[in-house]
Scaffold this active site. Structure first.
Site, PDB file in Angstrom:
ATOM      1  CE  LYS A   1      -2.557   7.793   7.150  1.00 48.91           C
ATOM      2  NZ  LYS A   1      -2.957   6.433   6.703  1.00 48.91           N
TER       3      LYS A   1
ATOM      4  CE  LYS B   1      -3.384   2.833   0.121  1.00 45.56           C
ATOM      5  NZ  LYS B   1      -4.376   2.942   1.192  1.00 45.56           N
TER       6      LYS B   1
END
Length: 295
Positions: free
Chosen positions: A241, A173
């Protein structure tokens, strides 16, 4: 044997439609969130709710977490009134958040001490993908355990790939978002270059689409970036993030990530300008600011 009673913690932009899809598929879903409105919406959709993660774990066979940051996952899993306080030995946590391989391994190790198994299963596909169940799910975990949940994963997303053991899904991811950020940043650069050079951004896209410059970002984000329609499918704050995870992990693993490091700074600027609640393609506004197009 698959589990039918699913605890689902985290009803955000991706979690809420995912939980609804599980209800629609016939799963018995018990939800929890720090906000009342999405909980009420899921109750109206056919789910039950509980006040704390521990209470969710007490009545569930499997618990799914879909949360913004690693500290949220750690708190929900291991903190006061957390999953660990309500779960029995043999239960399974499936974390679909994007928190990086180090954090999920830390949580998984702590849960393993209590006999709770963990699968990390972050997703790609934005809010629309969550609603329409065509997300890409990148999975890390024991191969046999993952296969037990394949049917459930296929309800949630159209492409399900086990990448490796615990943490491997998170690695995939992070890599996915490194690429997505680079696509959107380079598209931003090109659109602003075209504007400064005096040509139509719409004509630029028409001229290059389908050729060597064809990308997911060009196909799905260019129109909104040109029109200023930057409603979030994936928050800019979340991309910032995720790139922060990439920068930290790149240092840990000794992997060179010069492009992602630059993109991290661009998304930091987006965040500091107070635009993190816009779609991550709003990074185009950072380029526009640098080019003086906002003046």
């Amino acid at each position: 044997m698959r589990s039918n009673r699913i605890g689902f913690i985290g009803l955000g932009i991706m979690g809420k439609p995912t939980a609804k899809n599980l209800v629609d598929a016939g799963y018995d879903v018990v939800v929890n969130d720090v906000r009342d409105d999405p909980v009420a919406e899921l109750e109206d959709h056919g789910a039950e709710s509980r006040e704390t993660p521990a209470e969710v774990a007490e009545v569930s066979d499997t618990i799914i977490t879909f949360l913004p940051k690693g500290e949220h996952v750690r708190k929900v899993a291991l903190g006061d009134d957390g999953i660990v306080e309500g779960a029995d030995e043999g239960q399974v946590l499936i974390d679909m958040s994007t928190i990086g391989p180090g954090m999920i391994r830390e949580v998984a190790d702590a849960l393993a001490d209590e006999g709770i198994r963990t699968i990390d299963a972050p997703v790609s596909g934005s809010e629309q993908g969550a609603r329409e169940a065509w997300m890409r799910i990148m999975i890390g975990g024991d191969e046999h355990l993952v296969e037990e949940y394949r049917e459930m994963f296929e309800v949630i997303g159209g492409q399900v790939t086990r990448v490796g053991d615990t943490g491997a899904g998170q690695v995939a991811k992070v890599c996915n978002n490194m690429i997505a950020a680079a696509e959107v940043a380079s598209l931003s650069e090109a659109l602003v270059f075209a504007e400064k050079a005096g040509i139509s951004q719409e004509k630029l896209v028409e001229a290059i689409e389908g050729g060597a410059a064809q990308t997911w970002a060009l196909e799905t984000r260019a129109e909104g970036m040109i029109d200023g329609d930057l409603e979030p499918g994936f928050f800019g704050s979340y991309m910032y993030k995720d790139l922060s995870i990439a920068v930290d992990d790149g240092e840990e693993y000794g992997a060179p990530i010069p492009l992602s490091s630059i993109n991290h700074e661009l998304f930091k600027s987006l965040e500091e300008k107070g635009r993190g609640e816009l779609d991550f393609s709003a990074v185009v506004t950072v380029y526009e600011d640098m080019a003086g197009l906002d003046e």
